[in-house]
Structure formats: C-alpha cells, structure tokens
Design an enzyme around this catalytic site. Structure first.
Site, PDB file in Angstrom:
ATOM      1  CB  CYS A   1      -0.888  -0.019   1.243  1.00  0.00           C
ATOM      2  SG  CYS A   1      -1.856   1.486   1.445  1.00  0.00           S
TER       3      CYS A   1
ATOM      4  CB  CYS B   1      -4.970   6.304  -2.877  1.00  0.00           C
ATOM      5  SG  CYS B   1      -3.754   5.321  -3.754  1.00  0.00           S
TER       6      CYS B   1
ATOM      7  CB  THR C   1      -3.976   4.282   4.952  1.00  0.00           C
ATOM      8  OG1 THR C   1      -4.867   3.214   5.284  1.00  0.00           O
ATOM      9  CG2 THR C   1      -2.941   3.790   3.955  1.00  0.00           C
TER      10      THR C   1
ATOM     11  CD  GLU D   1      -3.298   0.452   7.382  1.00  0.00           C
ATOM     12  OE1 GLU D   1      -2.672  -0.474   7.924  1.00  0.00           O
ATOM     13  OE2 GLU D   1      -3.421   0.551   6.148  1.00  0.00           O
TER      14      GLU D   1
ATOM     15  CG  HIS E   1     -10.282   4.907  -0.770  1.00  0.00           C
ATOM     16  ND1 HIS E   1      -9.070   5.302  -1.288  1.00  0.00           N
ATOM     17  CD2 HIS E   1      -9.980   4.173   0.331  1.00  0.00           C
ATOM     18  CE1 HIS E   1      -8.085   4.839  -0.527  1.00  0.00           C
ATOM     19  NE2 HIS E   1      -8.623   4.145   0.456  1.00  0.00           N
TER      20      HIS E   1
ATOM     21  CE1 TYR F   1      -8.490   0.768  -1.175  1.00  0.00           C
ATOM     22  CE2 TYR F   1      -9.158  -1.394  -0.464  1.00  0.00           C
ATOM     23  CZ  TYR F   1      -8.671  -0.149  -0.171  1.00  0.00           C
ATOM     24  OH  TYR F   1      -8.348   0.181   1.117  1.00  0.00           O
TER      25      TYR F   1
ATOM     26  CB  CYS G   1      -3.575   0.236  -5.194  1.00  0.00           C
ATOM     27  SG  CYS G   1      -4.976  -0.127  -4.126  1.00  0.00           S
TER      28      CYS G   1
ATOM     29  CD  GLU H   1      -4.650  -1.892   5.227  1.00  0.00           C
ATOM     30  OE1 GLU H   1      -3.973  -1.934   6.263  1.00  0.00           O
ATOM     31  OE2 GLU H   1      -4.333  -1.215   4.227  1.00  0.00           O
TER      32      GLU H   1
END
Lengths: 482, 482, 482, 482
Positions: free
Chosen positions: C100, C104, C191, C257, C292, C296, C299, C447
């Site tokens: 990650c 973003c 994050t 996180e 968001h 996904y 990423c 996640e």
C-alpha cells in the site's frame, strides 16, 4: 436507403428463398413459422429501435465509408467510444428481448475481417480489403443482417482439419475456377442464420500449411445455390407451437441456431476475402472471437437485467420481498451482472486502433470478460431459481388455467399476495423458467458457456496475453533477486 | 404378501380411481399416459430392484413390527446402519433412473410421524401413535407407495395460515365429526402423487395457537372422495408426447409433481395422527425435513453419477477426453458429488435413537447436506454443459436424423470421433440436456434447490443447531477472557 | 515548485514534529525507524516515479487551477481519461512497491471535498469551496502528501454518534470560536498518517440532525498542536527490526495504519470545509468512498501482479512450472486480477462531470469494483499459497542460512531445481509469505476487505444504485404483465 | 504404565537430548523455549485430556495387543467406530488448542505401517510386521509421541529420487550392515518433531525399481546420533518472545514444523520396516496420506469452531451481532465447517477392515475431505476477517495498552459496546489475527492446503477412485446406447 425499418426487414426476409429443415420437415415460410418467428422478432428489434430517436445514439452510427447514418450493426468501430456504444446497444437489446438478438455475429465478423484483410494485403500484396469494403458498402447501404459464420463441426477434436476421417468436417475449397471458388462443408451452431440476408464465412481455428484449403473467408447470399439449413432444437421449443402465451414465458422473443450446409457452393472471387493464406487465419479467429467475447459483456448483461427484474417481481408476488436474504440475493445478482458489464466496458475503453483504422478491443480484457460470462450467469440463474420458489417447475399449465373448472382452483391455490392476480404470478414464473430452463436458457446459459469460444479457449488467450515474464520481474525486483 | 413385484405395483395403480388433470384435460388412464408413464417407471424401479437378490440388502429390511421382510421404503429406521443403507439405496436408484423416483417422501414421512406421535402421546396422553402403527402395518403388508404431503400453497409468505386472505391456503380442519374430520385446502409440489396409493398429510410449518386448525396430520387413500390432482408442467415435458426416443434424453424414466386438492375430504379418526396439537407441528416438520434433507445426499448423488458419466462419454465422443482441462473438470464433478454423499452418510452415521425406537439423523449435518445440495449440483451441471459443448443445444431433432435425406447430412456433420455412431453422440448430448435443462433438470436443479425446504430454511436450522455459545466459550478460553 | 523529488519529500518529513507512539514508546525519528521506513519508501515512490519521464503521463497532470504540472495525487480529475490514468498510476505503484503506497486517500479526499463543497455552497450559500481551493492550491504548490481521514472508532456499531456512551467516538466540534473551531475525537485505521504533511478530516457516515456537531470537515497540519498518533501493529511487523533482508520478504516497501487522536485541536475557519451541514455529510462520504473503491481496482491489481509473478517464479524454482494444474492456476490468478482491473477501468470510463467540473466515477460500478476486491484477492492469495508449497511456512530463518554450519544444510536441502540458488528460492517464498500472511497481507487481504468500507457498505450502495424498479418493468413487459 | 500424565510427558521430553537450531542458534532447552513451548503445550493437551474421565471415551482406547487402556494416539483402529472416534478426538483437541496439536502424524503412520507391513509380509515372505508390532508395543506401553515423517525435500519436482542432482534429496539407505542400515537425507515440514520421543520414517512417493534404496521405512529415537533439527519460521513467531499475552493471540498453544536431518544415522534391523520393497511404497504412502486426509476433517474443524466463536464474539463486541448480514456470515461459517466434519465422519463410517485387522478409511471420501480442507477454511477465514473489522490489523500493541498515558487513549477509542472492556475486544481480535494471519494461520491455512499432500495429490486420487467407467455405463444405459 441506409436504414431499414423493422417492417422492411421482415418483408426483405420474405423475399429470400431459404431452404430450412425443422423437426424433419422443409419449412415453407420461415418468417411466420411459430417456432422461428420469435427469433425473427428479436432481430427485427435491432431495426425498430434504430428508428426510435431516443435510441439513435446507440443504435446508429456514421459510416466511415459514406458519411451516411447506418445501423451500428453494420458499422466499423472508429473509436473506443464506438466500442463502448456497441456494448451499451447490446445491453439495451438484451433488456428489450430477454433473448439472443443474433445480429452481433455479423457486426463482429465485419470488424474482424476488415482489419485482418487490411493487414494481410499489406504483408502479402493481396487485394482482399478492397473487395471486402465493396461488400461492406452493400451491407450498409441495404442495412443487411449478416451471419458471421465461424464454427465448423470439427469432428474429432484431437485432429487437424486435413487429418479428419471426413475431409468436410471443416469448410474448405474443393475447386478454384477462373471466376470463383467452390466450397464444401458446414458451419454449426449458426446463430440467427435463418434471419440473415447474407453470410460471412470465416475459418474457425488457426490453420497450418497442410490446412491451407481450409483457410477460407467469403461472403454469400443466405439463399445461394447449394446452401441449406437444419434448425436446432431448443429446450421447450415446441411450447411455441401450443398457441398459448403464458407457458412460453417470453411469447414475443427468442433466438435460434442452425446447422448451415454448403454443398459445393460457388463463390465469385469478388466475395472471397481469404483463400489459402493460412498464416492469417489465426489473426482473424482471434479478432472475431475477441469482438464476440466483448459482445457478451453487453447482451448477456441485458438479459441478466430482465432475469433480475423477474426474480424481484417473483419475490414481490410471493410476499417475500422484505426478507433480508431475498434482498441480499438480489444485490448479489446485480453485483455479478454489473461485473460482466464492467468487463465489457473495460475491454472497449482499453481498445486500440488497428492499421485499417478500425478499433480493436483489448484482447486480454475481452477474454477475461467472456470467461466471467461462462460462470456468473449460472450463479445469477441459480439465485433466480432460489427466489422464484419451486412453483416455477411444478405449476399447472396455461390450459389448466383456462379450463372452466380447474382454472378456478388454480386461481385460488396459486395465488401469492392477495393483490396480485394469479395469472401475473404464473407469467413471471414462466418467464424465469424460460430463462433458466427453457428456450432462453439456451442463450443465457449454454451459449454463455460456448458462444464466442468455450471456456478453455479464453484461458489459452489469457495465458498468452497475461505477460507472466513481466510479472516475474516485478517479483524478483522486490524480493531482491538479481 | 409384504413385497410387491414391479408388475404388481403397476397393476395396483390401475385399480385406483385417480382424478388427474393434465394440460387442461382429465386423464383417463394415468399409468399409460406418455407424459406420466416415465415417472411411474421410476417408482416401479423401487419395487423391481427389491426383487433382485443383488440389491436385497439395500432395498429391503426387516419390519420391527412383524419381523417380515419389507421394502425399505416402508421401513422405520432401527439403527444408524439403517439410515446409511437408506442413503445408499437412494444413490442406487438415482443411478438406475437418472431421475427423481419419488417414493422417498413417504418413507421420510412415516419415520417422522412415528417418533413425533410417540412423543406427543407421551406428553399429552393422546393415542395417535397406536393409530399410526396400524396404518404402517397396512403400508408394509401391502407394500404401498405413500405420498408424504407437506407443502401448502402458502399464499402470502409474510402471513400466518390463519391470517391469509383465503383461509384455505393451508390445509385445515373445517369440521370435526364423531367419526372423523373434514379437511380442505391443497398440497403443492406433490412429488409422485399420481403414482401413490395413499397420501400422508402433515403440516408445513410450526404452528401457533391461532393456527391450531391447521395443525393436522392424517392419511387417506390417494383416490378418496374429494381429492383431485393437477399435473405440473416440466421443461420439455411434451417431448414425451412426440413418440421418439432420442430427443427425450431419458426415454424410460422421469419424475413428476402435482397440485393435490382437498375439497372437503372426510378422514375417519383412525387415520388422523394430529389434530390441533400445534405445539408438535414444529417437531414433525423439523424431523420430516431432516429426513428428507438427508435423502438428497443419496438420490441427487446417484443422478450426479449419471451426469458425470454422460459428460465423460461426451468428452470421449468429442475426441477431447485426454485434454487436461477436461480431466480436471471430471475430477471436480466427482469431488463435488462425493461431498454431497459424504454429508448424506455423515448425518446418518451420527444419527440417534428417539424414544419410539426409530432413529433420527443428525439434524445439523442433514441441514448442511441439503444446503450443499442447493449449490453443488448447479456447479456439476455447469461443468457438464462445459464438457458437452454447444451442440447440446443447437443439435437437429431426432426426426431430422430419421429423415431420408437430411438424416445423412446429420450423420455426416454431427459425427465426433470416427468410431462412434453419430446417433450415440446425439443420445448422450440429449441425456445431458435432459438433466441440465429438460425434465430431469427440474429434479436435479430446481428441486435440489427447493425440495425438502428452500435454502433459507436450512440456514435457519443451521443457525439453531450451530451452538454459537459453545464456540464463543472456546474462543474466550484461548483468548484469555474470563 | 510544484513537484518534489523523492529526496525532497523525505527531507520535508524530517521537518515535521510528529508525535508517534509505537510499541509503547514515543518515536523520536519516524522517518528512519526501521518499522516505519518501508512505508515511507512506498510514499516516496509516488514522488520518484513522477520524476521519471517514462511515467510522466501517468504520474503527473496539469493543474486546472494554475496550469502547472502537478503530481497526479494532488490533481482534481478533469475527465474520464484522468480517472482512467489514476487507476493505471495506482496499478503501476502497486507493481513497484508490492504494498500500500498510502497517498491515495488524500487524492480521493480532495476530489470528494471539491465537488461536495461546491454543491453545498450552491445550495446553502456557504463559502467552503473557496476555502478548499486555497488549501488545494497550497497542496499542489508544495506537492504535499495529505491523509484523507474518514473512519472514526465508532464504538458501538448499533448507535448513532450522538448516542454513544462516550461522545468522542466520532470526531466532533467541541467549541466554535470567532477564529475557528476546536475538535476532539480520533480517526482510526489512518493509512500513511505518519508519512503525511497534512490531514484532511471528513465525517464517516451520513449524519442526521442530532449529529450536526459531528458533520465536520477540515484540514490541519499533521503535526498540529493536540494531534498524536499510535502506530498499528501488523502481522510480522517486528521482522523489520531483525536487520536481515530475506525474512522480511519485501525489504524496501510496506504500508502502515495508525490511530490519529485529536485532543481539542484548534482549526482556523480558513481550513474548515463543513461545519454542521449534516445533510451534505452523506454525499461527501459516498463520493470519497466511491473514489476510494475505484482506487482498489488499481492498487490491489498492481500488488496482485507481483504476487502472480512471485507464484510463477516459485513454480519455476520448484521444477513444477510445466504441470498443467500449475499453469491453470496461474491463468486463474491472472483472470481474477484482471477482473478487478476491468472494474477499476469501467467505473472510470463511465464517470461523469459534477457541477464543480471535477469528474466522479460511476458509483454503481465503483462499488461493484470494491465488492470484488473483498473476494478475489483472497482467492488469488489462496492459489499463490497452493503453488508456493508448504515450505513457505516451514522454512528456516535467514539467520540459519547465514550460520556457518547450518547454512550448508539449508543450502543443500532447500534447493529446488539445481540451477537456482537456494537463497533465491527462499527470497521468493518469503515474498509470498509477506503478501499472504505477513505485513503486506494486511494490505492485500484485510484492507482489501475493509478499506474504503466493509463489504456490506458496498452492498447497500449496490442496492441503492441497482435500479430494481426499471428491471422489474423490463420483466413485466416481456412477461406480458400490464 | 500405559498412560502418561501431561506432566510426565513434559518431563519425559526434558530427558531427550535433541539438537535443535532456531533463528541461527542451538537451543539448549527446547521445552522451555518461549517460541517452542506453546507447541509443546498443544501436544501435552493430548495427554492431559486423556486423564479426564469426561473425555476418556474419545481420548483412550483398548489396545488390541495387550487389552490395556492406551492413548488413542497410540492405537490401531479396530472398527469404523474407532475411526469416527479418532475424528471426534481431533475436533475436541482443535477446540481446546486452536492450533495444530501435532500428534496425529504418528497415529496415522502406525496405522498405515501396520497394514502395509502385514500385506507385504504376506506377499513377499518378509517379517516386518512382527518387528513393527514390537515397536508399537513399546509405543503404547510408554505412551510415546511419535513423529510420522514422510515428506522429503524433493529438490526438483520434475525428477525421480535417484535422478536428482543431489542424491540426498530423498532419505535413502547408504549402507547395509549385518546389524542394521545407515540412512542419509532429510524430512521437511516435520510437524511436532521437537515434541516427539521417536520418529517413524516412511517414503514419500511411490517408488520405482531404480529408487529401491529410497523405499525405506524405519523408527528411531528422536535424539538418535546423527539426527538434528532446524526449526521453521512462522508468521509472527517472535511475538512469542515479547513476553506479553495479548498480542500473541493464543498465548498458551501453537504448533511447529522443522527440518529433520539424517547425517548417516544407524538404524538396527529391528527398527526397519521396509528396505527396498519399492512396490509397497505406494501403498504405504496412499494409506498414510489417506488417514492423514481424514484427520483434517477433525482437527481443522475444531480450530474452525474456535475461529467461528471468535468472530461471533467480535461481532458482539462491535455491537453488530444483530445485523442480518453478520448472522448470515456466521451461518455460512458453520455450514462450511460442518461440511468438512461431514467428510471426516463419512470417510470413517465407510471404512473397511484390512487383512491385518486394522481399519482403513474410505480412500475416495478421505481425499474428498482433504480437498475441501484446501478450500473451505480459506473462506471461513475470509468471513472471520470480514466480521472482525479492520481494527484487527491496525490496532495498537499490548505495550501501548499498558503504557500509563497512551493506554488510556486506547481504552477510550478502541472500546466497542460499552459493556465490554477494551482489552477483551483486543484479545479477541488478536486471536482472530493469530488464526488468519499469524502463527496459527500457518496451521489453519497453509497446512490445510499442503499438509497430508497438496491439492493436486488429492485430485489424482479422486481421479483414480472415482470409477468413471461405471458412471459411463450408467449413462449409456439410460441414453439407450448399447
């Protein structure tokens, strides 16, 4: 004239002189045969909707040849926007017919033949593309429905065309004449063949040198001398002969497939677009299949919309719509259906221009799209059967409902929520039956599986396009392997 | 006599005076009606196999009432071994018929009614169990096929029986007389009803006090005054009327469901096994459903065996049997099918004795079994369609094959590997069609979904039996939470 | 300056005065802490790649505010092309980091806040949008990493913010002053918080009137007075403290996180973008979540590429790469991964302009995208574990490998194909372990499940956006129900 | 003495002189090493529970050799009831430890070696069985934990043992002496090796003639001269070194695997049970694998019970227990878990007597059981992660919780429902983390995949045992193909 009306389309079919066998008999008038008619109605919808200003943007396009407005089914995709509109048009038609509307095979064929002949001519100095454009011009001008005919009977799957016990298991050239070629063989599973004006024949696999006679691509009128058709049976097909309107599930629309036989058919050179150039057969197959795998991300989604709606209605009529598990199953159906749509849109959005100017979909994503189509509609159908309840397959017939005494009993005991007529409940359950077990299930299930290539065909393409070596390098880099 | 031969069974049915409507007409002779006959053949197989010494161990048992040999379908399970043999018998019959053989509902009903009436009498001082044993004695003595009838039409799923707009949506007592009761209502989805000698009616849900009139259990001759039947349509049902033998897929065997209507039927007290004891309706439903959910771990596995075999043959005939993906799909089909069998065996092996001496399956595992049956056959069917290929749904008809000219074309182009006659390939594809889309799909798919209760019914039972509190304690212990 | 280099980014972080607790201690220098550093490297990659002309098209964009080149993470999407490039940029970064990369959330936050404040101002006459643009201008100018902070601790999920036992379970305004507001509460699961210059706080659910104090959106420097952080533990986190480079799997990159706590933090009005307008909280949440959920589809696909490559290498090193089942599993992994990508592309391609000019993704497809992300990476990971083999979790440590005597034994017995050094095999297995069980599994699995909203959140959105009524009408039309 | 207490077991281990490397160092006292100790505790539980009268029926059995009560782990199954009790014992131990308790491999090994040596002696006139019974007698008498050691490192998976670049990639006989043999090689992934008194080595694949030296089966004390161990790393293993009790998730219990190396170890003939009889290696492998695949239908189900309980608690603590989607996910978890149990029970119930008198499971169903174990725990784990929420992977550490200031913040913001202490919530989330990502995930996920053979191994067995030819005949019969 570049756009036929629905009525004109129907009339134009009547003028053809097709030779069609169905259930062991020669059909004198296919257009009005009750088993064939609903499939004709589906194709007709591709003309009728194009007349409707509301749908003009999706249903029509501007010909890059003439600048005229043409039906999108006759159009070569000039942009990724065109590719996306194609998918949206297909979803719309799936929604309107709840069936296979058949005309896609021709659209996908012309787009594949265009770029392949262009690149073949460039490489080999042949002049197929020019011929093809003349054919395309006629097709656009007359707004023709064309059957893109690819799949051969194939005989023993373990043997190449020229190695089969019977040399005719793949369509092939049996004679070359000064003015044309003579072809023999058959094309199986021909979707909408009986509703087509012309056929556009392509080879079905990548051919090797020994199979050069099988590397043949050509166009012919659907009623050319030597061509005839044997109609394929579908689950529940004869319900269309019963004369009622409930038990058929979807009275107005349907699809069909047929075996198309070539008994030494003469094709003039002007209609021949490949003849022996086996090294280009693979490209043609790959591109046609790619376009057609994209198509399923539109049409099956539209049919899925109908099935989801029908299941939601069944839940309403059963009085179960508020149960959390029912709501959750409907959400799942939408989720799966939209996943297919996302794949259809994505392979279009990621399309690219080919040298002829025609846009090709992203092949990896188109194969991913179709691979999902071999799975998700089955789960959507399973969920629909879950929501519908067992009555869908144990319900009395329409004739019982119409019976003066028995009808009352049926009205009474097949009632769901009190506010909905029993007949409505029966209609919606028959529609679901039609789509999960009956004539439309052929399109929604089995053809989702095998149309545009069986699942393994997509896996081979995904393997080729998946670029494992690049992925290995990414992993090596992060793992510190040099 | 405690065992009928198959022939005697058929003859005994002819003596019944059933009132059956089918496609809007009263059927004069159900036994020989071509749409009904195959389902009769399936039930007949439960008699014929019992005559065969090879299958005696599975097909028969020793009555705990008389010590005589009886058909296992008339037997109360006296041990977990009996429960296991039941499942094996069902797998065998599924293999022999490729269909629903219908007689299980009666077997499952007598086992549930036995233990429930015994425990009800113990608690309430009633004397239903004695009556029931007299009925059972006759059933065993005459080797009867009994329809265990549970499912009511239910109307609005959101309302209790006594709250429905029409009070007849659940079977209920409309009058109590000195010599018996009068009942009204209907039972839907009645599997094998037309092939049964007697019916054994049970309530369909756990009733509350207000619904006491609906808490009724009784037996009646299938042709009792006031009872009539409306035959349910199945996908492709009328192919059985066409007179051929290929397109039906499975010429000899089938199943059926019907709506069974009670128009104020009189039931003498000796045949009444529950009448108002609503607090025991839940137990009866739970146990019948439990036994029937176990059953599916046998019968559907047997049908699955046939489908797997048919898919393997289709691969052979296509020349594709050696492809690794085909082999892998067949393995997956076997794996899924045996998973169902494992559930059927396990819930039997983990059964327990009830106070009456009759053995009950493990309810949690029986519900897990059925829940898997609502899923895995769908995937098995999907894989069968994958292996079969598209020809299954685009193939010409048997009449075309028999046509003097067209027949040759079909022979030629539908040939797979050269050594297998085209007709064999057509037969096997039609069998797969029959099981995935046609009449047998009703049994293999939709009834796998809804028979013995829809999926959500099992989930509720799994929730009740899953013992979450014990599991929470295990987790607390390990997490150090005190 | 509108673009920082990677080095400049790292230096800028050093200048912050963050208060970070980790494993019970206050961290003096987060940038160089070995457990935090790899996550910083991932964010740094978003700067470094932007310096590379090869990736300029994806990594940068032209600011609609200033016309200057800015990092795409600071950009408002001005077209569907921008939305698509966003997804491609994310896939690229996932490939480069296998982790990650955290930046973003800020990008998705600014895009959501922009259109929401614009529409809020239009409707309510407020002037938040102007303030927001000033903030955005600074962010672009300084090329800031911003933590878009949405998720509150939430306490009892069954209670609204103002009904919680502790009023601070959601961030809220505790005081309004002439020059600004004072806020209290916390944001969980933040994050990349420790790698951010600023934070942009948004409400986490649609608020009702009673919760108006919780409807607050604002920006603050990451090291503002009263803000501190508690670092979250990850599976295998302390391997990063061991000093080796094999057992960590991915030495260079990671994610993190943290819990971000606001102890009565003062926010000047110029940085407040919503304060009490609860009726717009839902829109802001829905849009941020939508963006968001799109993310996904980029990423996680990039990370998936790495995992697929690693699995393919493991098969090579094991000598199993040619086994048909291995090849098939790799194809399946690619298929699933590209299905996610297709969803990411499709929701972008189908995006639309909002009144502020910023483009919004298609919300239905973005939710479908994320819903698939909650499932498919788990299956990809399962297949990776299958291919990797058991050694992945039973292998000796790096220290053993480096041990003078034991090392030789490990070299000998952990050898796969003779041509590949044992250490390479160990490295690739540790990378797979990292992604399926270790620190990166937190990002790739858990996640994928909960980031951008847990699965049920997407289902609610799919339900809202699925348009069941239109689908019901389609079904009625075809079923002949009027 | 035939039963050791838990305490006696622990003491007996201390007397061993094992040579164990862990993280690059020689471990002086394995029993008390904090990373090893929890795995010892799990094995110890197999002794402690046998002391408890409540569990006597499952935990102990009557030796068929001596008539004495022995721990079931030392027992040869004398009936299908024994096979079923084995599975139930394993489920119980999985529930009590939430981990792999390691002792099964020895039990499965003795049962396989017993029947194989018996049949080998019968066919070849050897006398291995007698030797083996002497070993078994000692094992029962001393209540030993035995490591059944099968899996070799294997090197290049594409090459036979004798064709490997290094001849030691499979354990083999390097010298035959008058009094015994000398063996060299290694066994990988040895579950519980460090907690075992003896090891029982078996070949890992069906050997051909060229590999006769590799067809060797023998027993040896775990601390025999020339044997040493290298401990395998697990995800999160060093949390056990941190000294806390929350972050480890499951403080008390765990499992382990190690590489076991044989450096020219001498084995006297009395402990050799196969030496060169390659034609019986396949039978031994198949039977050991079969028993061990059955085992997973017990132990993993018990672990699954803990995980389901933990997820249910997490939902309670989050205040989400009443949400219908949460309840449905818990039902699904139970359903999947019980499906595995059903497979474990069924393959036991369908077991059969072998010539030695020892009962063998049904091999087809045991392989189906294990195949499901390679899938369903992954889905159970996925659902657990869904229910747990993201906090599971973003939560602060135990040290933070214990920190005088930061601890209060954590107490405040990680609180769920007000009635549950934050620490309890943290404990349960750490337990779920432990089982889905941490040390126990190694057992619950990866070893579910590869233990007792990787998925493809089961598919090969299912293919062999699936009896496709019989299934084809069933289909032919129904399709009318003769």
């Amino acid at each position: 004239m570049a756009l036929k009306t629905g009525v004109q389309y129907e009339e134009s079919l009547r003028k053809l002189n097709l030779k069609v066998y169905l259930l062991g008999e020669l059909v004198s008038n296919p257009v009005d045969h009750p088993m064939i008619r609903p499939s004709m109605n589906s194709v007709k919808m591709t003309y009728s909707l194009a007349e409707d200003p509301q749908h003009e943007d999706l249903m029509t396009a501007t010909s890059h040849l003439t600048g005229q407005k043409v039906n999108r089914f006759c159009h070569l995709h000039q942009s990724t926007e065109d590719l996306i509109k194609k998918v949206k048009m297909q979803r719309l038609l799936g929604q309107k017919t709840g069936s296979c509307f058949q005309r896609c095979v021709g659209m996908d064929a012309i787009n594949a033949v265009d770029s392949t002949t262009f690149e073949m001519d460039e490489k080999l100095g042949t002049e197929y593309h020019k011929r093809f454009l003349a054919f395309l011009n006629m097709m656009q001008e007359q707004d023709l429905t064309v059957d893109g005919a690819m799949t051969d009977p194939k005989g023993d799957r373990g043997l190449a065309p020229s190695k089969q016990a019977d040399p005719d298991m793949y369509v092939h050239v049996v004679e070359k004449k000064p003015d044309g070629i003579v072809v023999r063989g058959a094309k199986a599973h021909q979707t909408g063949a009986i509703n087509s004006h012309w056929i556009l024949v392509m080879p079905t696999i990548s051919m090797q040198k020994d199979d050069a006679d099988y590397a043949v691509c050509f166009a012919a009128p659907a009623d050319a001398e030597g061509i005839f058709y044997i109609y394929g049976r579908q689950s529940c097909d004869t319900r269309k002969l019963e004369g009622g309107e409930i038990d058929v599930g979807n009275k107005q629309f349907g699809g069909h497939e047929a075996l198309m036989v070539f008994e030494d058919v003469f094709i003039p050179w002007e209609n021949v677009f490949m003849c022996g150039e086996h090294e280009f057969s693979g490209m043609l197959v790959e591109r046609f299949a790619g376009y057609h795998r994209q198509s399923y991300g539109g049409c099956k989604v539209g049919v899925g919309d109908v099935l989801i709606g029908a299941a939601a209605l069944a839940a309403d009529y059963n009085g179960a719509a508020k149960a959390s598990h029912i709501k959750d199953k409907l959400i799942e159906m939408v989720h799966l259906n939209e996943t297919l749509y996302a794949c259809g849109i994505a392979c279009s959005s990621e399309g690219r221009r080919t040298p002829s100017g025609t846009y090709l979909i992203n092949l990896l994503l188109a194969n991913v799209c179709k691979q999902n189509v071999t799975r998700l509609p089955y789960e959507i159908a399973r969920l629909a059967e879950d929501i519908a309840g067992g009555l869908m397959v144990t319900m009395a017939s329409e004739r019982d409902l119409k019976h003066p005494e028995v009808g009352k009993v049926i009205e009474k005991y097949f009632q769901g929520v009190a506010s909905v007529p029993t007949e409505h409940r029966m209609r919606i359950l028959r529609l679901i039956e039609n789509m999960t077990l009956g004539t439309a299930a052929v399109g929604y299930r089995t053809e989702s599986m095998h149309g545009a290539g069986s699942p393994q065909a997509q896996r081979i393409m995904i393997s080729r396009q998946g670029n494992l070596e690049q992925k290995k390098n990414l992993a090596k880099e992060l793992a510190g392997i040099r």
